[in-house]
Write an enzyme that holds these catalytic residues in place. Structure first.
Site, PDB file in Angstrom:
ATOM      1  N   GLU A 277     -11.143  -6.167  -4.866  1.00 18.23           N
ATOM      2  CA  GLU A 277     -10.500  -7.749  -4.054  1.00 18.23           C
ATOM      3  C   GLU A 277     -11.971  -7.623  -3.158  1.00 18.23           C
ATOM      4  OE1 GLU A 277      -7.146  -7.206  -1.374  1.00 18.23           O
ATOM      5  OE2 GLU A 277      -7.750  -8.205  -0.101  1.00 18.23           O
TER       6      GLU A 277
ATOM      7  N   HIS B 290     -11.995 -14.385   3.063  1.00 18.92           N
ATOM      8  CA  HIS B 290     -12.772 -13.305   2.563  1.00 18.92           C
ATOM      9  C   HIS B 290     -13.390 -14.437   1.998  1.00 18.92           C
ATOM     10  CE1 HIS B 290      -9.726  -9.286   2.225  1.00 18.92           C
ATOM     11  NE2 HIS B 290      -9.786  -9.909   2.942  1.00 18.92           N
TER      12      HIS B 290
ATOM     13  N   ASP C 255       2.443   2.038   3.062  1.00 14.77           N
ATOM     14  CA  ASP C 255       3.329   1.169   3.881  1.00 14.77           C
ATOM     15  C   ASP C 255       5.105   1.685   3.700  1.00 14.77           C
ATOM     16  OD1 ASP C 255       1.205  -0.591   4.508  1.00 14.77           O
ATOM     17  OD2 ASP C 255       1.586  -1.669   2.455  1.00 14.77           O
TER      18      ASP C 255
ATOM     19  N   GLU D  65      -9.266 -13.277  -1.910  1.00 12.26           N
ATOM     20  CA  GLU D  65      -8.828 -13.708  -0.928  1.00 12.26           C
ATOM     21  C   GLU D  65      -9.031 -15.120  -0.104  1.00 12.26           C
ATOM     22  OE1 GLU D  65      -7.379 -10.899   1.361  1.00 12.26           O
ATOM     23  OE2 GLU D  65      -7.378 -11.947   3.317  1.00 12.26           O
TER      24      GLU D  65
ATOM     25  N   MET E 155       2.376  -5.558  -7.539  1.00 15.79           N
ATOM     26  CA  MET E 155       1.367  -5.256  -7.592  1.00 15.79           C
ATOM     27  C   MET E 155       1.203  -3.865  -6.323  1.00 15.79           C
ATOM     28  SD  MET E 155      -1.192  -5.328  -4.533  1.00 15.79           S
ATOM     29  CE  MET E 155      -1.567  -6.586  -3.767  1.00 15.79           C
TER      30      MET E 155
ATOM     31  N   LYS F  78     -15.014  -8.450   0.247  1.00 14.05           N
ATOM     32  CA  LYS F  78     -14.460  -9.059   1.429  1.00 14.05           C
ATOM     33  C   LYS F  78     -15.961  -8.665   2.050  1.00 14.05           C
ATOM     34  CE  LYS F  78     -11.214  -8.229   5.473  1.00 14.05           C
ATOM     35  NZ  LYS F  78     -10.993  -7.909   6.308  1.00 14.05           N
TER      36      LYS F  78
ATOM     37  N   ASP G 217      -1.503 -13.226   1.511  1.00 17.26           N
ATOM     38  CA  ASP G 217      -2.150 -11.399   1.985  1.00 17.26           C
ATOM     39  C   ASP G 217      -2.147 -12.281   3.377  1.00 17.26           C
ATOM     40  OD1 ASP G 217      -2.990  -9.646   3.203  1.00 17.26           O
ATOM     41  OD2 ASP G 217      -4.848  -9.379   1.442  1.00 17.26           O
TER      42      ASP G 217
ATOM     43  N   ASP H 110      -4.923 -13.126  -3.428  1.00 16.57           N
ATOM     44  CA  ASP H 110      -4.669 -13.713  -1.701  1.00 16.57           C
ATOM     45  C   ASP H 110      -4.706 -14.421  -1.208  1.00 16.57           C
ATOM     46  OD1 ASP H 110      -3.317 -10.432  -2.177  1.00 16.57           O
ATOM     47  OD2 ASP H 110      -5.462  -9.813  -1.046  1.00 16.57           O
TER      48      ASP H 110
ATOM     49  N   ASP I 298      -5.946 -13.995   8.481  1.00 22.99           N
ATOM     50  CA  ASP I 298      -5.381 -13.847   7.995  1.00 22.99           C
ATOM     51  C   ASP I 298      -4.104 -15.197   8.662  1.00 22.99           C
ATOM     52  OD1 ASP I 298      -6.327 -12.303   5.996  1.00 22.99           O
ATOM     53  OD2 ASP I 298      -5.205 -10.316   7.206  1.00 22.99           O
TER      54      ASP I 298
ATOM     55  N   HIS J 218       0.973  -1.132  -0.070  1.00 27.08           N
ATOM     56  CA  HIS J 218      -0.048  -0.201   0.129  1.00 27.08           C
ATOM     57  C   HIS J 218       0.836   1.186  -0.118  1.00 27.08           C
ATOM     58  CE1 HIS J 218      -2.576  -2.972   2.355  1.00 27.08           C
ATOM     59  NE2 HIS J 218      -2.977  -2.384   1.671  1.00 27.08           N
TER      60      HIS J 218
ATOM     61  N   ASP K 175     -11.531 -11.864  11.180  1.00 29.63           N
ATOM     62  CA  ASP K 175     -10.673 -11.671   9.893  1.00 29.63           C
ATOM     63  C   ASP K 175      -9.313 -12.303  10.634  1.00 29.63           C
ATOM     64  OD1 ASP K 175      -8.977 -11.388   7.482  1.00 29.63           O
ATOM     65  OD2 ASP K 175      -9.225  -8.836   7.605  1.00 29.63           O
TER      66      ASP K 175
HETATM   67  C1  XLS Z   1      -7.520  -6.684   4.354  1.00 28.95           C
HETATM   68  C2  XLS Z   1      -7.298  -6.897   2.671  1.00 28.95           C
HETATM   69  C3  XLS Z   1      -6.073  -5.904   2.635  1.00 28.95           C
HETATM   70  C4  XLS Z   1      -6.095  -5.956   0.919  1.00 28.95           C
HETATM   71  C5  XLS Z   1      -5.287  -4.798   0.933  1.00 28.95           C
HETATM   72  O1  XLS Z   1      -8.401  -7.582   4.579  1.00 28.95           O
HETATM   73  O2  XLS Z   1      -6.769  -8.345   3.088  1.00 28.95           O
HETATM   74  O3  XLS Z   1      -4.882  -6.658   3.410  1.00 28.95           O
HETATM   75  O4  XLS Z   1      -5.446  -7.305   0.268  1.00 28.95           O
HETATM   76  O5  XLS Z   1      -5.801  -3.673   0.699  1.00 28.95           O
HETATM   77 MG    MG Z   2      -6.491  -8.998   1.016  1.00 31.24          MG
HETATM   78 MG    MG Z   3      -7.676 -10.008   4.278  1.00 31.84          MG
END
Ligand code: XLS
Ligand code: MG
Ligand code: MG
Length: 388
Positions: A182, A221, A58, A218, A89, A184, A288, A246, A258, A55, A256
């Site tokens: 993306e 998600h 980041d 993802e 990306m 979610k 991710d 992702d 991850d 991002h 969430d």
């Molecule tokens: C959050 C998302 C985020 C995106 C990028 O849940 O996965 O990390 O991939 O902004």
């Molecule tokens: Mg993501």
């Molecule tokens: Mg995510």
């Protein structure tokens, strides 16, 4: 026995925000120190990764001066070239700053929507400078907790206008980005707009330049939405829209998480790897995810290494599945062929339709036959469990 050590040819990537995650959550402070971007690049390269994604914030703090930005970018580029990593990306942070608390492209405040566009164009400039060709759009704050504001239809229109604007910007600058939406379902908003892969696919068809837009699905998600990730990815592939992916894992019905790829649902991860490998997906495989909050820095690298190893182990299982005579025989038996009927159903002609309507089907036999899925699934499990 292969040693499952990744190389850049495997195209594994991580976000700066993933291995850089400090373990902060809504209830607790960071448990790990901040690690600088050039150091993350060095460590990822040593593990065999191909690239790193980011991002805007980041790398460049939201309040950095132009001179500070340029210095940070130069230092990052130096690390990339020293260690041979690429940036395939880039994306925008449109969720951390309080300005975006009620949405970015879908805020009811025209000034916020304009700021979101401006911030994204700057972030696209940064991504292009770093060589990114895919631009991810995760609408983290694009949603609502309450619908009293009555903006549901307006929000979709504002979202569409913003995506159309950004596509024109990309083309006018010669960036040639492919945009990856993306989806979610929730978190951080109660209900996020375009919550699933299917919703995003439907929305893309309404854009001015649909060919520039695809998906960045993802694992976590779709799982949060109670859906099957392999099914969602198959639909994206079928539509020619799998622009990026992702990878992580998630317990269904939770916040969430991850989790490390394959940590929770290795069977789902196997079918996903099978789909990616056999469909010819050639893009990066982006993890991710982040190390558990319990972990120190050693845990972060164990996490990163684990994501890549699990993918490679599952890829090896995919090859074994294809070479396993018993499994292939069970598959062949499952997919019943009938040359005469397939000739009639392949193409519509009045004659084929007439013959099909006149055909006498043995309905009882069709309903009685067992397709052998229990045996086939058990063979798959035994392969995954390492006894075949
Ligand atoms: C959050 C998302 C985020 C995106 C990028 O849940 O996965 O990390 O991939 O902004
Ligand atoms: Mg993501
Ligand atoms: Mg995510």
């Amino acid at each position: 026995m292969p040693d499952f050590t990744p190389t850049p040819a495997d195209k594994f990537t991580f976000g700066l925000w993933t291995v850089g995650n400090t373990g902060r959550d809504p209830f607790g402070e960071a448990t790990r120190p901040v690690l600088k971007a050039p150091y993350l690049v060095e460590r990822l390269a040593a593990l065999g990764a191909y690239g790193v994604n980011l991002h805007d914030n980041d790398l460049v703090p939201i309040d950095a001066t132009a001179a500070q930005r340029d210095a940070l970018v130069r230092e990052f580029q130096q690390a990339l070239s020293d260690h041979g990593l690429v940036v395939p990306m880039a994306t925008t942070n449109l969720f951390s700053d309080p300005a975006f608390k009620d949405g970015a492209f879908t805020s009811a405040d025209a000034r916020v929507r304009a700021y979101a566009l401006s911030k994204t164009m700057h972030a696209m400039d940064l991504g292009a400078e770093l060589g990114a060709s895919t631009y991810v759009l995760w609408g983290g704050r694009e949603g609502t907790e309450v619908d009293a504001g009555g903006k549901l239809l307006d929000a979709l229109g504002w979202f569409r206008d913003s995506l159309n604007y950004l596509a024109e910007y990309s083309e006018s600058q010669g960036y040639g980005y492919r945009f990856a939406l993306e989806p979610k379902p929730n978190e951080p908003r109660a209900d996020i707009f375009l919550p699933t892969v299917g919703s995003a696919l439907g929305f893309i068809a309404t854009l001015d330049r649909p060919e520039l837009f695809g998906l960045n699905p993802e694992f976590a998600h779709e799982t949060m939405a109670g859906l099957s990730f392999p099914h969602a990815v198959a639909q994206a592939i079928d539509a020619g829209k799998l622009f990026h992916i992702d990878l992580n894992d998630q317990k269904m019905g939770r916040f969430d998480q991850d989790l490390r790829f394959g940590a929770e649902n290795p069977k789902g991860a196997f079918f996903l790897v099978k789909l990616l490998e056999e469909s010819g997906y050639a893009g990066p495989k982006h993890f991710d995810a982040h190390a558990l909050r319990t972990e120190d820095e050693a845990g972060v690298w164990a996490f990163a290494r684990g994501c890549m190893r699990t993918y490679l182990i599952l890829r090896d299982k995919v090859q074994r599945f294809a070479q396993d005579a018993e499994i292939q025989a069970a598959l062949a038996a499952y997919r019943v062929r009938d040359a005469e009927l397939e000739a009639l159903t392949g193409t519509f002609t009045p004659a084929n339709a007439g013959a099909l309507k006149a055909h006498a089907f043995d309905r009882a036999a069709l309903g009685t036959r067992g397709p052998g899925l229990e045996a086939l699934d058990q063979l798959t499990m035994e392969l995954l469990l390492g006894v075949r």
